[in-house]
Motif scaffolding. Sequence first.
Motif, PDB file in Angstrom:
ATOM      1  N   LEU A 162       0.939  -0.889   0.019  1.00 45.35           N
ATOM      2  CA  LEU A 162       0.089  -0.063   0.134  1.00 45.35           C
ATOM      3  C   LEU A 162       1.106   1.064   0.022  1.00 45.35           C
ATOM      4  CD1 LEU A 162      -2.699  -0.423   2.944  1.00 45.35           C
ATOM      5  CD2 LEU A 162      -2.773  -0.200   0.197  1.00 45.35           C
ATOM      6  N   LYS A 163       1.160   2.142  -1.012  1.00 44.06           N
ATOM      7  CA  LYS A 163       1.569   3.152  -1.246  1.00 44.06           C
ATOM      8  C   LYS A 163       0.676   3.972  -0.220  1.00 44.06           C
ATOM      9  CE  LYS A 163       4.273   6.232  -3.834  1.00 44.06           C
ATOM     10  NZ  LYS A 163       5.260   6.841  -2.984  1.00 44.06           N
ATOM     11  N   ASP A 164       1.141   4.990   0.384  1.00 45.02           N
ATOM     12  CA  ASP A 164       0.717   6.101   0.940  1.00 45.02           C
ATOM     13  C   ASP A 164      -0.251   5.799   2.244  1.00 45.02           C
ATOM     14  OD1 ASP A 164       2.518   9.053   0.089  1.00 45.02           O
ATOM     15  OD2 ASP A 164       0.463   8.573  -1.850  1.00 45.02           O
ATOM     16  N   ALA A 165       0.050   4.390   2.828  1.00 42.75           N
ATOM     17  CA  ALA A 165      -0.726   3.819   3.532  1.00 42.75           C
ATOM     18  C   ALA A 165      -0.981   4.711   4.860  1.00 42.75           C
ATOM     19  CB  ALA A 165      -0.532   2.877   3.914  1.00 42.75           C
ATOM     20  N   ALA A 166       0.355   5.818   4.583  1.00 40.48           N
ATOM     21  CA  ALA A 166      -0.764   6.423   6.054  1.00 40.48           C
ATOM     22  C   ALA A 166      -0.482   7.769   5.459  1.00 40.48           C
ATOM     23  CB  ALA A 166      -0.201   6.278   7.597  1.00 40.48           C
ATOM     24  N   SER A 167      -0.670   8.784   6.027  1.00 41.94           N
ATOM     25  CA  SER A 167      -0.557  10.144   5.909  1.00 41.94           C
ATOM     26  C   SER A 167       0.262  10.788   6.503  1.00 41.94           C
ATOM     27  CB  SER A 167      -2.001  11.003   5.446  1.00 41.94           C
ATOM     28  OG  SER A 167      -2.392  11.097   6.794  1.00 41.94           O
ATOM     29  N   THR A 168       0.253  10.183   8.242  1.00 42.67           N
ATOM     30  CA  THR A 168       0.864  10.420   9.126  1.00 42.67           C
ATOM     31  C   THR A 168       1.827   9.870  10.017  1.00 42.67           C
ATOM     32  OG1 THR A 168      -0.899  10.373  10.611  1.00 42.67           O
ATOM     33  CG2 THR A 168      -1.459  12.479   9.595  1.00 42.67           C
ATOM     34  N   ILE A 169       1.621   9.184  10.244  1.00 43.27           N
ATOM     35  CA  ILE A 169       2.703   8.017  11.172  1.00 43.27           C
ATOM     36  C   ILE A 169       1.991   6.686  10.529  1.00 43.27           C
ATOM     37  CG2 ILE A 169       3.700   7.354  13.182  1.00 43.27           C
ATOM     38  CD1 ILE A 169       3.560  10.185  13.653  1.00 43.27           C
ATOM     39  N   GLY A 170       2.246   5.592  10.634  1.00 40.43           N
ATOM     40  CA  GLY A 170       1.277   5.082  10.662  1.00 40.43           C
ATOM     41  C   GLY A 170       2.730   3.489  11.380  1.00 40.43           C
ATOM     42  N   GLU A 171       1.725   2.960  11.964  1.00 40.95           N
ATOM     43  CA  GLU A 171       2.223   2.428  13.589  1.00 40.95           C
ATOM     44  C   GLU A 171       1.038   1.400  13.571  1.00 40.95           C
ATOM     45  OE1 GLU A 171       3.423   1.108  15.653  1.00 40.95           O
ATOM     46  OE2 GLU A 171       5.490   3.009  15.725  1.00 40.95           O
ATOM     47  N   SER A 172       1.393   0.134  14.392  1.00 39.17           N
ATOM     48  CA  SER A 172       0.637  -0.885  15.310  1.00 39.17           C
ATOM     49  C   SER A 172      -0.326  -1.772  14.872  1.00 39.17           C
ATOM     50  CB  SER A 172      -0.206   0.509  16.287  1.00 39.17           C
ATOM     51  OG  SER A 172      -0.398  -0.727  16.884  1.00 39.17           O
ATOM     52  N   PRO A 173       0.758  -1.744  13.876  1.00 36.24           N
ATOM     53  CA  PRO A 173      -0.111  -2.829  12.847  1.00 36.24           C
ATOM     54  C   PRO A 173       0.216  -4.807  13.086  1.00 36.24           C
ATOM     55  CG  PRO A 173       2.205  -3.353  12.223  1.00 36.24           C
ATOM     56  CD  PRO A 173       2.469  -1.852  13.267  1.00 36.24           C
ATOM     57  N   HIS A 174      -1.615  -5.440  13.137  1.00 32.41           N
ATOM     58  CA  HIS A 174      -1.824  -5.943  13.807  1.00 32.41           C
ATOM     59  C   HIS A 174      -2.316  -7.477  13.174  1.00 32.41           C
ATOM     60  CE1 HIS A 174      -3.394  -8.269  17.679  1.00 32.41           C
ATOM     61  NE2 HIS A 174      -4.187  -9.466  17.149  1.00 32.41           N
ATOM     62  N   TRP A 175      -1.980  -8.633  12.890  1.00 28.59           N
ATOM     63  CA  TRP A 175      -1.980  -9.510  12.090  1.00 28.59           C
ATOM     64  C   TRP A 175      -3.467 -10.215  13.079  1.00 28.59           C
ATOM     65  CZ3 TRP A 175      -2.762 -10.054   6.460  1.00 28.59           C
ATOM     66  CH2 TRP A 175      -3.367 -12.073   6.286  1.00 28.59           C
ATOM     67  N   ASP A 176      -4.853  -9.913  12.132  1.00 24.76           N
ATOM     68  CA  ASP A 176      -5.957 -10.295  13.283  1.00 24.76           C
ATOM     69  C   ASP A 176      -6.202 -11.162  12.062  1.00 24.76           C
ATOM     70  OD1 ASP A 176      -8.503 -10.955  14.193  1.00 24.76           O
ATOM     71  OD2 ASP A 176      -9.450  -9.514  13.515  1.00 24.76           O
ATOM     72  N   LEU A 230      -5.043  -7.129   8.206  1.00 27.35           N
ATOM     73  CA  LEU A 230      -3.844  -6.056   8.934  1.00 27.35           C
ATOM     74  C   LEU A 230      -4.489  -4.688   9.542  1.00 27.35           C
ATOM     75  CD1 LEU A 230      -0.625  -6.446   9.959  1.00 27.35           C
ATOM     76  CD2 LEU A 230      -1.088  -4.349   7.796  1.00 27.35           C
ATOM     77  N   LEU A 231      -4.183  -4.989  10.815  1.00 29.11           N
ATOM     78  CA  LEU A 231      -5.021  -3.749  11.539  1.00 29.11           C
ATOM     79  C   LEU A 231      -3.735  -2.971  11.332  1.00 29.11           C
ATOM     80  CD1 LEU A 231      -7.279  -5.573  14.364  1.00 29.11           C
ATOM     81  CD2 LEU A 231      -8.408  -3.684  11.824  1.00 29.11           C
TER      82      LEU A 231
END
Length: 303
Positions: A9-23, A29-30
């Motif tokens: 995912l390009k530009d998955a976050a516009s600020t700080i992408g964080e806390s990935p968690h596989w559900d 993916l959260l």
Amino acid sequence: MSYKVETVLKDAASTIGESPHWDDATQTLLYVDILKGDVHRYDPVTGKVDFIHLVGDNVGFVVPRGKGGLVAGLGQAFVSVDWETKAVTKLAEVDPGTNNKLNDGKCDARGRLWAGTIDRQLAPSKGKLYCMDTDGCVTKKDENLTISNGMAWSPDNKTMYFIDTTPREVYAYDYDIDTGNISSRRVVVNFKDIPELSGENVIGPDGMTTDTDGNLWVACLNGGCVAKIEPNSGKLLQKVDIPDATRITSVCWGGKNHDELYVTSLKMHPTSARFPLIDSQDGSLFRVTGLGTRGAPAEVFRG
């Protein structure tokens, strides 16, 4: 061993992408976009991304809840989130009357939720480490931290690892899985002692996970890589470079076999003067395959 890095995912976050968690329940993916206040859900099969906007503050982390829905860190509050209705309910609050907010969070093998706080201006020694037990009781476990960040547990659940980014250190605690008590904090990894990770622009360790062999996988903020480290010796075993990205923030194992490493990154930060110019892939979500190892399924909050 060769590995492959994909930008999923390009530009998955516009600020700080964080806390990935596989559900595991949904095979999705959260992750969060901290300053924007968004919780994202990415489906790798369809490529679809849904999100919920949490109103009122920054969102530090997200984890699934065993009884349904999610739990997130919203400002100073642990909150429950209903994905379908968008309802947000406060469960507990920490550090009231301070300039702190919740940052990274993760669950242990008994389903307790651990999360650290940081000062919004990153003032030193203001952060704390908390644990919310399954009965909703919140206990302070450590203090005098600056940038509370990644956490993980050894496969035998006898050691808890925790990162304070500012001193560039990974701590270990003796961990009692039955009580949730931690003790005997010591430094097991200091980035200043690893030449490949001690460059002038490398801010330090950020998010973290472990593999089934007990090795640490640490996101290197401003280092453009993920470091595989043996915690007993502090030795760097492998450096996984993320092309065209510098601001790597966190990692987690995902996929049906938990052998795919998902990696988040940062695009914009309020203290941008501390960071170099944005690389073209900063803010993207990456997946690394072919690493020859795997992680354990991520735990959910059981309260």
